[in-house]
Design a protein around this motif. Structure first.
Motif, PDB file in Angstrom:
ATOM      1  N   ILE A 270       0.808  -1.221   0.000  1.00 47.14           N
ATOM      2  CA  ILE A 270       0.000   0.000   0.000  1.00 47.14           C
ATOM      3  C   ILE A 270       0.841   1.270   0.000  1.00 47.14           C
ATOM      4  N   VAL A 271       2.153   1.158   0.324  1.00 47.30           N
ATOM      5  CA  VAL A 271       3.025   2.332   0.362  1.00 47.30           C
ATOM      6  C   VAL A 271       4.402   1.955  -0.192  1.00 47.30           C
ATOM      7  N   ASP A 272       5.275   2.934  -0.265  1.00 46.77           N
ATOM      8  CA  ASP A 272       6.641   2.742  -0.757  1.00 46.77           C
ATOM      9  C   ASP A 272       7.317   1.557  -0.050  1.00 46.77           C
ATOM     10  N   GLU A 273       8.084   0.782  -0.821  1.00 45.66           N
ATOM     11  CA  GLU A 273       8.711  -0.432  -0.266  1.00 45.66           C
ATOM     12  C   GLU A 273       9.747  -0.136   0.807  1.00 45.66           C
ATOM     13  N   ARG A 274      10.145   1.122   0.962  1.00 45.77           N
ATOM     14  CA  ARG A 274      11.095   1.462   2.025  1.00 45.77           C
ATOM     15  C   ARG A 274      10.413   1.631   3.381  1.00 45.77           C
ATOM     16  N   ILE A 275       9.094   1.569   3.404  1.00 42.44           N
ATOM     17  CA  ILE A 275       8.359   1.806   4.650  1.00 42.44           C
ATOM     18  C   ILE A 275       8.231   0.513   5.444  1.00 42.44           C
ATOM     19  N   ARG A 300       6.637  -8.141  19.961  1.00 45.04           N
ATOM     20  CA  ARG A 300       7.015  -7.414  18.754  1.00 45.04           C
ATOM     21  C   ARG A 300       6.142  -7.883  17.596  1.00 45.04           C
ATOM     22  N   MET A 301       5.704  -6.938  16.768  1.00 44.00           N
ATOM     23  CA  MET A 301       4.823  -7.288  15.660  1.00 44.00           C
ATOM     24  C   MET A 301       5.097  -6.372  14.472  1.00 44.00           C
ATOM     25  N   ASP A 302       5.259  -6.951  13.285  1.00 47.77           N
ATOM     26  CA  ASP A 302       5.371  -6.172  12.051  1.00 47.77           C
ATOM     27  C   ASP A 302       3.969  -5.801  11.576  1.00 47.77           C
ATOM     28  N   TRP A 303       3.811  -4.537  11.167  1.00 50.30           N
ATOM     29  CA  TRP A 303       2.530  -4.075  10.623  1.00 50.30           C
ATOM     30  C   TRP A 303       2.672  -3.741   9.136  1.00 50.30           C
ATOM     31  N   LEU A 304       3.717  -3.020   8.791  1.00 54.49           N
ATOM     32  CA  LEU A 304       4.055  -2.778   7.395  1.00 54.49           C
ATOM     33  C   LEU A 304       5.489  -3.241   7.174  1.00 54.49           C
ATOM     34  N   LYS A 305       5.699  -4.114   6.196  1.00 56.58           N
ATOM     35  CA  LYS A 305       7.040  -4.614   5.888  1.00 56.58           C
ATOM     36  C   LYS A 305       7.276  -4.428   4.397  1.00 56.58           C
ATOM     37  N   GLY A 307       6.534  -1.987   2.694  1.00 55.76           N
ATOM     38  CA  GLY A 307       5.327  -1.376   2.151  1.00 55.76           C
ATOM     39  C   GLY A 307       4.104  -2.270   2.137  1.00 55.76           C
ATOM     40  N   VAL A 308       4.239  -3.529   2.584  1.00 54.51           N
ATOM     41  CA  VAL A 308       3.152  -4.513   2.534  1.00 54.51           C
ATOM     42  C   VAL A 308       2.501  -4.644   3.912  1.00 54.51           C
ATOM     43  N   MET A 403       1.151  10.242   1.088  1.00 56.17           N
ATOM     44  CA  MET A 403       2.420  10.782   1.582  1.00 56.17           C
ATOM     45  C   MET A 403       3.516   9.723   1.558  1.00 56.17           C
ATOM     46  N   LEU A 404       3.204   8.519   2.023  1.00 55.84           N
ATOM     47  CA  LEU A 404       4.210   7.463   2.082  1.00 55.84           C
ATOM     48  C   LEU A 404       4.471   6.817   0.728  1.00 55.84           C
ATOM     49  N   ASN A 405       3.626   7.082  -0.250  1.00 52.67           N
ATOM     50  CA  ASN A 405       3.908   6.653  -1.620  1.00 52.67           C
ATOM     51  C   ASN A 405       4.728   7.689  -2.374  1.00 52.67           C
ATOM     52  N   ASN A 406       4.770   8.913  -1.838  1.00 53.52           N
ATOM     53  CA  ASN A 406       5.541   9.992  -2.461  1.00 53.52           C
ATOM     54  C   ASN A 406       6.855  10.229  -1.722  1.00 53.52           C
ATOM     55  N   LEU A 407       7.301   9.234  -0.996  1.00 54.23           N
ATOM     56  CA  LEU A 407       8.518   9.369  -0.201  1.00 54.23           C
ATOM     57  C   LEU A 407       9.748   9.562  -1.079  1.00 54.23           C
ATOM     58  N   GLU A 408      10.589  10.514  -0.704  1.00 55.68           N
ATOM     59  CA  GLU A 408      11.883  10.689  -1.366  1.00 55.68           C
ATOM     60  C   GLU A 408      13.032  10.240  -0.474  1.00 55.68           C
TER      61      GLU A 408
END
Length: 438
Positions: A270-275, A300-305, A307-308, A403-408
């Motif tokens: 859903i967002v940039d793969e760096r997120i 501990r739990m992953d929520w976005l990995k 960008g997924v 915003m997180l898809n437009n990350l630079e």
């Protein structure tokens, strides 16, 4: 005495349970000692110290639940409260989503408590205020700030044998600096568990500098800009996004995580793969409780990995309905960052806007996570790698997903409100109109 040791808390909880005649009984016990100092117009206005303690007793007969609270812990008072909760349960309508109390659980050790913070004195609070007010006064700036420190505990036990205990300390500090000509404003916030990591003088100096730099701002046209968001500017937007990581609202078609035609976005990018966003109650910089209000262990739990969407939170009831394991909602949010400093990001920006803070954020469209709000307390125009001049504040319309898809660029992480959030450089952030507020 508002803070009970683990042994003292268990004795009180066991006493309350011993009076129970209900089918199930759950007892929560909490307390805190907290001190504060507030100042405005370069003068301390209030200071105080308080301690509180509270017990909540929940009794159930089948799916009927009654609750009683008390802050007096004599045998007579506790027995009376237990009886009251049982009487209320017998009168209550059935709760179709009632879940019986859990049995014994295993919890990781919490790392939230620091004796240094629990022992903060009135003199220390006064010194923080002084080292904020005096530098402001010397630079023709007016300070308004608030410092609150606390030591807390919470414990719970139930008739099925569960017992949980947690102790924590926390210090919260915010200060706004306004130039005396009324044209400049700066702001900063800090929160720590260990007071030894807090430097009020350094924080105040940052706010003073922002106030002085933001004087006599100029208006530029609203539109889409590359922005550098300080963590305080993005933390609330990200927090609002995090609220949609709830399985039930997604399954029922009521959130951004709902898919058209049914189902959820679990497993989708859903967002940039760096997120990468995760929660971890044992993270050393943002420790949190290792159990929640239902008595579930929090890990501990992953929520976005990359960008997924990796997980959604399932309450015990909704997990039962869906035939899956419960997934407790996170106690903190940690967004992985990069190595770039704020200075690096500014130097690498040909044209853009530096945003200190966003506020008055309101929902426009919950299905797309579109929000509106205002910049505040230091907004600056960047040109050719340098801050050129302060600019008038904007109203924005933006979604954290866009915003997180437009990350630079991802920058260094900063703790804010118990979370770890990096500086971010984002393109095409939408400013819709100007605001005259400083």
């Amino acid at each position: 005495m508002a803070i009970y040791t683990k042994e003292e808390a268990k004795q009180l909880l066991d006493k309350a349970l011993s009076y129970s005649k209900a089918e199930t009984c759950e007892v929560n016990l909490s307390g805190d000692n907290s001190g504060n100092i507030r100042y405005a117009r370069n003068t301390v206005s209030t200071a105080g110290y308080q301690n509180n303690q509270n017990m909540v007793i929940q009794s159930s007969f089948g799916n009927r639940v009654g609750v009683a609270t008390l802050d007096e812990f004599t045998d007579e008072a506790i027995a009376r409260a237990v009886k009251t909760s049982e009487e209320l349960a017998k009168l209550a309508p059935e709760n179709p989503e009632f879940m019986p109390p859990l049995g014994p659980q295993e919890y990781d050790e919490s790392k939230q408590y620091y004796e240094s913070t629990a022992n903060i004195s009135p003199d220390y609070r006064a010194e923080v205020a002084s080292k904020s007010i005096e530098p402001a006064r010397a630079k023709d700036v007016t300070a308004a700030g608030f410092l609150n420190d606390s030591a807390n505990f919470s414990a719970m036990a139930n008739s099925n044998g569960l017992f949980a205990y947690n102790q924590s300390t926390n210090l919260d500090f915010t200060v706004t600096m306004r130039t005396n000509d009324g044209t400049g404003s700066g702001w900063v916030t800090r929160d720590v568990n260990d007071v030894n990591l807090f430097n009020g003088e350094e924080a105040s100096a940052i706010a003073i500098d922002k106030a002085l730099q933001s004087r006599n701002s100029k208006a530029i046209e609203p539109g889409k800009y590359t922005v550098i968001l300080e963590p305080a500017a993005s933390e609330q937007l990200l927090g609002n996004m995090f609220g949609s990581f709830d399985a039930r609202t997604a399954d029922e078609g009521r959130s951004f995580m709902s898919k058209e035609g049914g189902g959820t976005k679990l497993g989708e990018k859903i967002v940039d793969e760096r997120i990468n966003i995760y929660s971890d109650p044992q993270h050393p910089l943002v420790p949190a409780p290792t159990w929640n209000g239902s008595g579930q262990a929090v890990k501990r739990m992953d929520w976005l990995k990359n960008g997924v969407v990796k997980n959604l939170a399932y309450s015990r009831y909704w997990a039962k309905e869906k035939g899956v394991d419960p997934v407790p909602f996170p106690q903190n949010g940690i967004m992985e960052g990069g190595n770039a400093s704020l200075e690096d990001m500014i130097k690498d920006t040909k044209k853009g806007v530096l945003v200190t803070r966003l506020w008055y954020i309101r929902t426009v469209d919950p299905q797309t996570l579109l929000y509106t709000g205002l910049t505040r307390d230091g907004t600056f125009y960047i040109e050719n790698g340098k801050i050129k001049h302060p600019i008038k504040n904007f109203r924005f319309n933006e979604s954290p997903i866009i915003m997180l898809n437009n990350l630079e660029t991802l920058g260094q992480q900063v703790r804010i409100n118990g979370n770890l959030i990096p500086y971010m450089k984002v393109r095409d952030f939408t400013f819709t109109s100007l605001s005259d507020a400083v």
